[in-house]
Scaffold this active site. Sequence first.
Site, short mmCIF file in Angstrom:
data_model
loop_
_atom_site.label_atom_id
_atom_site.label_comp_id
_atom_site.label_asym_id
_atom_site.label_seq_id
_atom_site.Cartn_x
_atom_site.Cartn_y
_atom_site.Cartn_z
N GLU A 133 0.83 -1.21 0.00
CA GLU A 133 0.00 0.00 0.00
C GLU A 133 0.87 1.26 0.00
OE1 GLU A 133 -2.78 -0.56 3.29
OE2 GLU A 133 -4.07 -1.75 1.99
N GLU A 151 -5.43 -8.37 -1.18
CA GLU A 151 -6.13 -8.20 0.10
C GLU A 151 -7.58 -7.88 -0.16
OE1 GLU A 151 -4.66 -5.54 3.12
OE2 GLU A 151 -2.58 -5.97 2.63
C1 BG6 Z 1 -4.51 -3.05 4.79
C2 BG6 Z 1 -3.15 -3.45 5.27
O1 BG6 Z 1 -4.61 -1.68 4.78
O2 BG6 Z 1 -5.62 -3.41 5.53
C3 BG6 Z 1 -3.12 -4.58 6.29
O3 BG6 Z 1 -2.29 -3.76 4.21
C4 BG6 Z 1 -4.28 -4.41 7.23
O4 BG6 Z 1 -1.87 -4.58 6.91
C5 BG6 Z 1 -5.57 -4.51 6.43
O5 BG6 Z 1 -4.28 -5.30 8.28
C6 BG6 Z 1 -6.84 -4.46 7.26
O6 BG6 Z 1 -6.83 -3.34 8.07
P1 BG6 Z 1 -7.01 -3.44 9.63
O7 BG6 Z 1 -6.76 -2.10 10.11
O8 BG6 Z 1 -8.40 -3.91 9.84
O9 BG6 Z 1 -6.01 -4.43 10.11
#
Ligand code: BG6
Length: 481
Positions: free
Chosen positions: A178, A379
């Site tokens: 990101e 993701e």
């Molecule tokens: C993304 C990141 O922004 O979202 C991850 O690459 C992160 O590292 C994921 O864990 C989910 O966000 P969060 O804040 O719910 O863990």
Amino acid sequence: MLFMPICKDFLWGGATAANQIEGGWQEGGKGPSEADMLSAGTHTSPRQITPDTEPGLTYPNRTASDFYHHYKEDIALMGEMGFKAYRMSIAWSRIFPTGEETEPNPAGLQFYDDVFDELKAHGIEPIVTLSHYEMPLHLVNKYNGWASREVIALFERYARTVIAHFKGKVRYYLTFNEINCGTLPLGNYMSLGIRNEGTRDFLHQVDDVQVRYQALHHQLVASARTVLAGHELDPEAKIGNMIAMMPVYPLTCNPKDMLEFQQNWRQFNWYCADVQCRGAYPYYAQSFWEKNGIHLEITDEDREALRRGTVDFFSLSYYQTNCVTVDPNAAQASGNLLGGAKNPYLESSQWGWQVDPDGLRYTLNEIESRYDLPIIIVENGLGARDALEADGSIHDPYRIDYLQRHIRAMKQAVEEDGVDLFGYTMWGCIDLVSASTGEMAKRYGFIYVDCDDQGHGSFKRYKKDSFDWYRKVIETNGEEL
Ligand code: BG6
């Protein structure tokens, strides 16, 4: 159906990050990383950013899900689900504990050799992020992270070491997780390793826009140099970027909202992606810099690296969407990295992120038409509270529903629209520490890890209902959802 169905070697799998899953923060010669100095927080109380360990605070990334000691069991569970790919990251401070050593830490390399061998034994392809929200703490303290140009060469040494060492074992790399998080003040510490004087916590970070954009430039140059080095060291390696897609819609058809929408996409989604995919800053960067008083130092060598070091594929995270408007009274919603105006057509997760499967289809089409590169979703997922029943079961229909709707939208993008997508790795396939809040309670996994927000628990693994559901999805190549 207009186009081909999901290809038979589609990379179905899951994703994690070293700092959020490994634990073992001082084992095997690992040095402390910036993530080891982030305290536990919640949805309403921000994580503290401490220069050193502070008594009374909990530091959840230090123990995380203890993958460091459970990796064999975890990979066996991934194998049982039929994973074709596992996106993971390497902790820079396991390889170079301070970031400034000239020789790598053999125990750190050995740990990842063992992990890759285990993956291979289960027929799982690793997709490796070189930097996922972490750098050796020493570099934060000495250089203010990426604010210093010196860090480019240090990162290049790390990237070269890793790519040369794991040649033949790893085919897919992502440079920075990101990377566009650096376009936001939130990205100062987590993404850029910048801890300006006066910074206290996630929400109260002292932001110097000039320093932040110069640091982001250094990261973009390091990313391009990594692509060039990677191609030279291992011609088989494919190296991609990683963009947090934060799509927005105009809240109304007021042309002013439309201009807001266009500006927002450029500033947060395309600014980094244009550089990494097209090899130069886009024309709109100039006016953005001027309006914000930013004067970037860009050398001729930098320009040359950016021009030549464009990525082989595009990778993205996608969780939710927001709206933008010039109306200051519009109701607000939160989101991954960036909030926005509330969309009356969407519902939100327990953490207030608006759920929008169609937005994924829209986003994939936007990326395809802009860059014409192979795409992979690395993701996507739902953070939710899960209940472990007395018999060891966890019923998570909400997670199945979220994933089902997003995978359906992804398939429409491929099969009906013709997007060139080669994989999908669901975020947090094993429960891990939330990046934004530091909670374990915000769970994403198919696999439950018995550990609470204070790092207490047996660390025993349990299969959730979604575990078998996803196994079926992979087995039928997405036919049965
Ligand atoms: C993304 C990141 O922004 O979202 C991850 O690459 C992160 O590292 C994921 O864990 C989910 O966000 P969060 O804040 O719910 O863990």
